[in-house]
Design an enzyme around this catalytic site. Structure first.
Site, PDB file in Angstrom:
ATOM      1  N   GLY A  15       0.460  -1.064   0.047  1.00 22.02           N
ATOM      2  CA  GLY A  15       0.077   0.091  -0.123  1.00 22.02           C
ATOM      3  C   GLY A  15       0.987   1.064  -0.167  1.00 22.02           C
ATOM      4  N   GLY A  17      -0.335   4.585   0.194  1.00 26.04           N
ATOM      5  CA  GLY A  17      -1.104   5.538   0.947  1.00 26.04           C
ATOM      6  C   GLY A  17      -0.223   6.520   1.665  1.00 26.04           C
ATOM      7  N   PHE A  18      -0.742   7.190   2.687  1.00 27.00           N
ATOM      8  CA  PHE A  18       0.125   8.194   3.654  1.00 27.00           C
ATOM      9  C   PHE A  18       1.081   7.326   4.435  1.00 27.00           C
ATOM     10  CE2 PHE A  18      -3.293  11.351   2.845  1.00 27.00           C
ATOM     11  CZ  PHE A  18      -2.641  12.137   2.504  1.00 27.00           C
ATOM     12  N   VAL A  83      -2.268  -7.612  -3.762  1.00 29.88           N
ATOM     13  CA  VAL A  83      -2.013  -8.732  -2.781  1.00 29.88           C
ATOM     14  C   VAL A  83      -3.154  -9.811  -2.607  1.00 29.88           C
ATOM     15  CG1 VAL A  83      -0.789  -9.442  -0.660  1.00 29.88           C
ATOM     16  CG2 VAL A  83      -0.079  -7.499  -2.123  1.00 29.88           C
ATOM     17  N   GLU A 174     -17.529  18.430   2.915  1.00 31.62           N
ATOM     18  CA  GLU A 174     -16.658  19.215   1.861  1.00 31.62           C
ATOM     19  C   GLU A 174     -17.098  19.142   0.344  1.00 31.62           C
ATOM     20  OE1 GLU A 174     -12.559  17.687   2.979  1.00 31.62           O
ATOM     21  OE2 GLU A 174     -12.507  19.412   4.033  1.00 31.62           O
ATOM     22  N   ASP A 305      -4.983   3.428   8.510  1.00 32.35           N
ATOM     23  CA  ASP A 305      -6.271   3.387   8.639  1.00 32.35           C
ATOM     24  C   ASP A 305      -6.661   1.810   9.091  1.00 32.35           C
ATOM     25  OD1 ASP A 305      -6.701   5.995   8.087  1.00 32.35           O
ATOM     26  OD2 ASP A 305      -7.805   5.856   6.307  1.00 32.35           O
ATOM     27  N   ALA A 322      -5.419  11.235   7.830  1.00 27.97           N
ATOM     28  CA  ALA A 322      -3.902  11.433   7.162  1.00 27.97           C
ATOM     29  C   ALA A 322      -2.776  11.200   8.537  1.00 27.97           C
ATOM     30  CB  ALA A 322      -3.513  12.594   6.332  1.00 27.97           C
ATOM     31  N   GLN A 323      -3.165  12.107   9.331  1.00 28.84           N
ATOM     32  CA  GLN A 323      -2.121  12.249  10.479  1.00 28.84           C
ATOM     33  C   GLN A 323      -1.316  10.758  11.109  1.00 28.84           C
ATOM     34  OE1 GLN A 323       0.494  14.448  11.467  1.00 28.84           O
ATOM     35  NE2 GLN A 323      -0.221  15.620   9.528  1.00 28.84           N
TER      36      GLN A 323
END
Lengths: 423, 423
Positions: A15, A17-18, A83, A174, A305, A322-323
């Site tokens: 993965g 991602g972040f 995977v 948003e 996550d 994200a953090q």
């Protein structure tokens, strides 16, 4: 899958991602062979997907090639694959492009949209977790505008111009705000054959307030901002069914809509092969200890996550934003180096930098530990933080220019149906 | 198709390319109802498609919403549709969204790729006339790189890294140069699991020189530039068949390749319904008089690539490039206003502004009437002219920034497989 054999310990990261990219960066050129696997060849900056959906940003500016992230890492490799299975007994994973062994495995697969088992909504609703999905929404919105311009009946036009967004978290809020800006700023200019008043945006939230993960102050302000923009906000309301045209809710509210965007929840996207007991059923997150080690496994880790680290401050795990992913990626990077060098690991401690959401032009809310605020300054802070979090100088500049251009011109300039969406 | 009835004369324009949009702009707010029909909701800046294919530019920066072009034109309407038939007897066209009558009809449908009847090549070759097609090529190139990194045999890797481009006109030459830059600048940085020397770019041209529509000076320089970049240039060679892997030519040259890009010719894309005799068979262009009136028809016009205006300087019609289309669109705009006001029409006269092609960084050729040159200055002129020809300030700035960024960094930053191409 053709990774060169070496004497270096091999860390396989699933993965990009972040969490995954921050880990990969921290392992670069550290006498570790890194294999980063992702089903896309790019990192997606998920917090701005909604701006792609609403024609504000071009897709390429929120995506960043994963190989470019690894470019100066001599012993790092990228593989485009999915995977399929983990075989912990042999330290192997099975992928769509073959098998590979690992010394350390890191699962950073994030989450996918959770339809809570509602097959109808899954078939007809639009998720927004990937760039292609965001582009599908962009196409659908613009196609609906075009169809509305030639609609033969009021009912038909109404269904085309009703936009239903389910889920009042940051994504839903948003997106609802951005779609309302299409109504307010774009329809009057570009669609003089449509009446902007015919366009309606409905936001549904099951709990009693939008942005329920933020402060009550933020929720109240966000709801006021949404109403300002003309969004029809419905709290304490859940959408119970959608067949592609009729939307039903748990209240008496019913409507016809050609567009239902589902932002009501996410669920972990785990991989076959690990002992099921280490998974939490409800959210499909891997239970990990303070070092992000998956319980029962010495050399398997989960970050971001998909990881559920129960701790005093966060008994239900960290927020899936994200953090925590970025911080866990960085900390695990250092811990893996310690582990390989037989040093003691340091437990992860989340530094909460606050949370924020933007509703539209000059309209945002920010919760910091000791300070909560909304309006123009919050909006400015939101933009600054997002720009700084983006990967890559090119993307930052292109996005900053697009924001400036759109701000000055009250525009959303990427109104392109590149690949039509087929319902 | 729901266009408001009015007392204004109605001009229906089919096609939002260079010709169509320049005509529409010139008819704006002139007491004429304009209906612009296109199968895409955007104008495509075709001269830069090859930079999308080669990851240099994002697709959204060479596309411009057609409605935005018409936004201040109160009596202009855009419709997203394909035109299926013209019925000149009743001044009607039949489209995918219904029928519409016209007082004046303008055909500006341009050209499509010409495979010269070769069904095999049509099935397996990649055309590059639209943004989705350019994106397919981008995806395929990047997918091939990823597959080459895990190829099991040399033969497999070779076929994946052989890139065949057919047609030595500006499109083929520019694309070959740009793909060569991927080999020279990107593979060594981002694909350290591939050997750049394994990548081969072949350009095939049937005539005895590349850029045969330009001067011999330009052809010679362009060929030298291509060889500099490592492109294998083969003139006097035509590709005779391609089954998705094996490429055969009229010489003894034969090779395996997963990628064949077909830029060897275009053909008009006419619409059913007009007297066939007015069509020239070979290139499918509508024969028009000096006012772009289709022969035999009073109120039907053709402009741009689809129009064949035989004249002293251009006995075979004008070159099928942007400039004649732009100029015909503008002139026809003025002529239609004259026609409506019962004034005498003025014949079209093409102003040749020269021609140019770019092969790569600092490498371009320019033919002006009295001056032919190549190299850095030509490359600079090429960029300036293309920037200025782009529609929209936003697109210009984004492209200028991308060019500057890519130039400084020897990069092509949009290396994204957003929608994988399925062979």
């Amino acid at each position: 899958m053709n990774i060169p054999q070496s004497n270096l310990p091999r860390v396989v990261i699933i993965g990009g991602g972040f969490a995954g990219i921050n880990l990969a960066k921290n392992l670069a050129n550290k006498n570790i062979q890194v294999v980063l696997i992702d089903k896309h060849n790019y990192h997606t900056f998920q917090p701005l997907l909604y701006q792609v959906s609403s024609s504000g940003l071009e897709p390429d500016s929120i995506a960043y090639p994963l190989r470019k992230i690894l470019k100066n890492h001599k012993s790092s490799f990228f593989r485009l694959a999915e995977v399929e299975q983990i075989v912990p007994e042999t330290n192997t994973i099975v992928t769509t492009i073959g098998e590979i062994t690992y010394d350390y495995l890191v699962i950073a697969t994030g989450t996918k949209t959770n339809f809570f088992g509602n097959k109808d909504i899954e078939s007809h609703g639009m998720p927004m977790k990937t760039v292609p999905q965001a582009l599908n929404i962009r196409s659908l919105i613009l196609q609906n505008f075009e169809k509305a311009a030639i609609a033969n009946t009021n009912e038909e036009r109404e269904a085309l111009l009703n936009f239903v967004i389910v889920g009042g978290g940051p994504t839903g809020v948003e997106l609802a705000g951005a779609i309302a800006e299409l109504k307010n700023n774009i329809l009057p200019k570009d669609y003089h054959d449509l009446n902007p008043d015919d366009m309606k945006i409905y936001l549904f939230e099951g709990s009693d307030r939008v942005l329920s993960s933020m402060s009550k102050h933020a929720s109240k302000k966000a709801e006021a901002f949404l109403k300002d923009l003309g969004v029809n906000v419905n709290c304490n309301t859940t959408v119970t069914s959608y067949d592609g045209s009729k939307v039903s809710t748990n209240s008496e509210m019913v409507m016809e809509s050609e567009t239902l965007i589902w932002a009501a929840g996410v669920i972990g996207d785990p991989i076959q092969g690990l002992n099921k007991d280490v998974l939490i059923d409800k959210a499909n997150r891997y239970k990990v200890n303070a070092y992000n080690q998956v319980l029962d496994y010495e050399n398997i880790f989960a970050i971001g996550d998909i990881a559920l680290m129960e701790c005093k401050d966060y008994p239900n795990g960290h927020p899936q934003v994200a953090q925590p992913a970025i911080q866990q990626g960085k900390v695990l990077g250092k811990n893996l180096i310690r582990l390989i060098n037989n040093k003691a690991l340091k437990p992860f401690k989340y530094k909460d930098k606050g949370s924020m959401a933007t509703i539209g032009r000059n309209k945002a809310v920010v919760d910091l530990k000791h300070y909560k605020f909304g309006g123009f300054f919050a909006w400015f802070v939101w933009m600054f933080v997002h720009l700084m979090s983006l990967v890559g100088f090119r993307n930052r500049v292109v996005i900053l220019f697009n924001w400036t251009y759109n701000y000055i011109n009250f525009d959303k300039a990427a109104r392109l149906i590149i690949r039509p969406f087929k319902k």
